[in-house]
Scaffold this motif. Structure first.
Motif, PDB file in Angstrom:
ATOM      1  N   ASN A  80      47.839  38.422  36.246  1.00  0.00           N
ATOM      2  CA  ASN A  80      49.056  39.170  35.924  1.00  0.00           C
ATOM      3  C   ASN A  80      49.437  40.110  37.060  1.00  0.00           C
ATOM      4  OD1 ASN A  80      49.196  37.903  33.444  1.00  0.00           O
ATOM      5  ND2 ASN A  80      48.292  39.609  32.317  1.00  0.00           N
ATOM      6  N   TYR A  81      48.438  40.802  37.625  1.00  0.00           N
ATOM      7  CA  TYR A  81      48.719  41.710  38.732  1.00  0.00           C
ATOM      8  C   TYR A  81      49.225  40.925  39.940  1.00  0.00           C
ATOM      9  CZ  TYR A  81      48.541  45.134  42.352  1.00  0.00           C
ATOM     10  OH  TYR A  81      48.911  45.953  43.396  1.00  0.00           O
ATOM     11  N   LEU A  82      48.580  39.799  40.260  1.00  0.00           N
ATOM     12  CA  LEU A  82      49.003  38.999  41.407  1.00  0.00           C
ATOM     13  C   LEU A  82      50.446  38.537  41.241  1.00  0.00           C
ATOM     14  CD1 LEU A  82      48.563  37.519  44.051  1.00  0.00           C
ATOM     15  CD2 LEU A  82      47.495  35.655  42.737  1.00  0.00           C
ATOM     16  N   THR A 133      39.301  41.232  33.926  1.00  0.00           N
ATOM     17  CA  THR A 133      39.375  39.838  33.486  1.00  0.00           C
ATOM     18  C   THR A 133      40.196  39.025  34.482  1.00  0.00           C
ATOM     19  OG1 THR A 133      41.437  40.099  32.230  1.00  0.00           O
ATOM     20  CG2 THR A 133      39.365  40.570  31.041  1.00  0.00           C
ATOM     21  N   LYS A 134      40.021  37.714  34.408  1.00  0.00           N
ATOM     22  CA  LYS A 134      40.816  36.821  35.246  1.00  0.00           C
ATOM     23  C   LYS A 134      42.295  36.958  34.896  1.00  0.00           C
ATOM     24  CE  LYS A 134      41.091  32.099  36.911  1.00  0.00           C
ATOM     25  NZ  LYS A 134      40.560  30.732  36.806  1.00  0.00           N
ATOM     26  N   GLU A 135      42.600  37.088  33.619  1.00  0.00           N
ATOM     27  CA  GLU A 135      43.984  37.211  33.175  1.00  0.00           C
ATOM     28  C   GLU A 135      44.661  38.451  33.763  1.00  0.00           C
ATOM     29  OE1 GLU A 135      46.636  37.194  29.085  1.00  0.00           O
ATOM     30  OE2 GLU A 135      44.563  37.898  28.972  1.00  0.00           O
ATOM     31  N   VAL A 165      52.132  34.931  50.738  1.00  0.00           N
ATOM     32  CA  VAL A 165      50.995  35.756  50.323  1.00  0.00           C
ATOM     33  C   VAL A 165      49.793  34.847  50.133  1.00  0.00           C
ATOM     34  CG1 VAL A 165      50.121  37.306  48.536  1.00  0.00           C
ATOM     35  CG2 VAL A 165      52.539  37.383  49.171  1.00  0.00           C
ATOM     36  N   ASN A 166      48.707  35.161  50.824  1.00  0.00           N
ATOM     37  CA  ASN A 166      47.448  34.444  50.631  1.00  0.00           C
ATOM     38  C   ASN A 166      46.657  35.173  49.555  1.00  0.00           C
ATOM     39  OD1 ASN A 166      47.929  32.701  52.911  1.00  0.00           O
ATOM     40  ND2 ASN A 166      47.442  34.454  54.186  1.00  0.00           N
ATOM     41  N   ALA A 167      46.208  34.435  48.540  1.00  0.00           N
ATOM     42  CA  ALA A 167      45.490  35.096  47.445  1.00  0.00           C
ATOM     43  C   ALA A 167      44.445  34.162  46.860  1.00  0.00           C
ATOM     44  CB  ALA A 167      46.463  35.535  46.361  1.00  0.00           C
ATOM     45  N   ASN A 168      43.339  34.759  46.426  1.00  0.00           N
ATOM     46  CA  ASN A 168      42.270  34.059  45.717  1.00  0.00           C
ATOM     47  C   ASN A 168      41.800  34.948  44.583  1.00  0.00           C
ATOM     48  OD1 ASN A 168      41.667  31.620  47.350  1.00  0.00           O
ATOM     49  ND2 ASN A 168      41.276  33.154  48.935  1.00  0.00           N
ATOM     50  N   ILE A 169      41.500  34.341  43.451  1.00  0.00           N
ATOM     51  CA  ILE A 169      40.860  35.049  42.348  1.00  0.00           C
ATOM     52  C   ILE A 169      39.514  34.385  42.136  1.00  0.00           C
ATOM     53  CG2 ILE A 169      40.948  35.613  39.897  1.00  0.00           C
ATOM     54  CD1 ILE A 169      44.014  35.621  40.138  1.00  0.00           C
ATOM     55  N   LEU A 170      38.466  35.203  42.220  1.00  0.00           N
ATOM     56  CA  LEU A 170      37.097  34.697  42.163  1.00  0.00           C
ATOM     57  C   LEU A 170      36.280  35.508  41.165  1.00  0.00           C
ATOM     58  CD1 LEU A 170      36.741  34.756  46.021  1.00  0.00           C
ATOM     59  CD2 LEU A 170      37.080  32.689  44.670  1.00  0.00           C
ATOM     60  N   SER A 171      35.370  34.838  40.484  1.00  0.00           N
ATOM     61  CA  SER A 171      34.461  35.580  39.605  1.00  0.00           C
ATOM     62  C   SER A 171      33.378  36.235  40.456  1.00  0.00           C
ATOM     63  CB  SER A 171      33.851  34.664  38.549  1.00  0.00           C
ATOM     64  OG  SER A 171      33.127  33.616  39.156  1.00  0.00           O
ATOM     65  N   ILE A 172      32.757  37.260  39.899  1.00  0.00           N
ATOM     66  CA  ILE A 172      31.720  38.018  40.600  1.00  0.00           C
ATOM     67  C   ILE A 172      30.360  37.651  40.032  1.00  0.00           C
ATOM     68  CG2 ILE A 172      30.785  40.343  41.009  1.00  0.00           C
ATOM     69  CD1 ILE A 172      33.682  41.356  40.875  1.00  0.00           C
ATOM     70  N   ALA A 208      33.607  40.659  35.719  1.00  0.00           N
ATOM     71  CA  ALA A 208      34.741  41.146  36.501  1.00  0.00           C
ATOM     72  C   ALA A 208      35.189  40.067  37.485  1.00  0.00           C
ATOM     73  CB  ALA A 208      34.355  42.417  37.239  1.00  0.00           C
ATOM     74  N   PHE A 209      36.407  40.222  37.983  1.00  0.00           N
ATOM     75  CA  PHE A 209      36.982  39.257  38.917  1.00  0.00           C
ATOM     76  C   PHE A 209      37.537  39.957  40.149  1.00  0.00           C
ATOM     77  CE2 PHE A 209      36.691  36.960  35.075  1.00  0.00           C
ATOM     78  CZ  PHE A 209      36.536  35.635  35.441  1.00  0.00           C
ATOM     79  N   VAL A 210      37.375  39.290  41.293  1.00  0.00           N
ATOM     80  CA  VAL A 210      37.905  39.762  42.571  1.00  0.00           C
ATOM     81  C   VAL A 210      39.252  39.095  42.808  1.00  0.00           C
ATOM     82  CG1 VAL A 210      37.597  39.688  45.080  1.00  0.00           C
ATOM     83  CG2 VAL A 210      35.634  40.089  43.618  1.00  0.00           C
ATOM     84  N   LEU A 211      40.206  39.886  43.260  1.00  0.00           N
ATOM     85  CA  LEU A 211      41.470  39.366  43.757  1.00  0.00           C
ATOM     86  C   LEU A 211      41.544  39.721  45.228  1.00  0.00           C
ATOM     87  CD1 LEU A 211      44.384  38.260  43.646  1.00  0.00           C
ATOM     88  CD2 LEU A 211      45.090  40.518  42.778  1.00  0.00           C
ATOM     89  N   GLN A 212      41.580  38.700  46.087  1.00  0.00           N
ATOM     90  CA  GLN A 212      41.735  38.905  47.530  1.00  0.00           C
ATOM     91  C   GLN A 212      43.180  38.586  47.879  1.00  0.00           C
ATOM     92  OE1 GLN A 212      39.009  35.799  48.750  1.00  0.00           O
ATOM     93  NE2 GLN A 212      37.524  37.306  49.440  1.00  0.00           N
TER      94      GLN A 212
END
Length: 101
Positions: free
Chosen positions: A64-66, A58-60, A81-88, A2-6
């Motif tokens: 897509n949501y971001l 998934t990262k994809e 918008v500040n954003a990061n996508i990180l793996s868990i 899974a991936f985190v979107l901050q």
């Protein structure tokens, strides 16, 4: 995995109960997004910042949501918008009671 979107951004409100009321339709629509698992809504009325911590399958799907969310925010006049996508790291997250397997 899974991936985190901050995500966070400046916003002049609403916050608290008013935010919960005004954004409940949005909250329900997020549940329908592809790959979405859960979200924690974040806010700081003191600094006029709002956002969230999302989990996607998934990262994809997070990317897509971001992309979609950034366009939606731009429609409200929010362009920074500040954003990061990180793996868990699931093994360590499980030790610390994170709700992700």
């Amino acid at each position: 995995m899974a991936f985190v979107l901050q995500v966070d951004f400046k916003m002049n409100g609403p916050f608290g109960d008013e935010m919960a009321t005004e954004f409940s339709g949005l909250a329900h629509s997020i549940n329908e997004e592809e790959g979405f698992i859960w979200k924690i809504w974040t806010e700081s009325p003191e600094t006029n910042v709002a956002g969230g911590i999302y989990i996607f399958e998934t990262k994809e799907t997070a990317e897509n949501y971001l992309d979609m969310h950034s366009k939606r925010l731009a429609g409200f006049g929010i362009t920074e918008v500040n954003a990061n996508i990180l793996s868990i790291n699931s093994k360590l997250t499980e030790i610390t009671n994170g709700p992700v397997k």
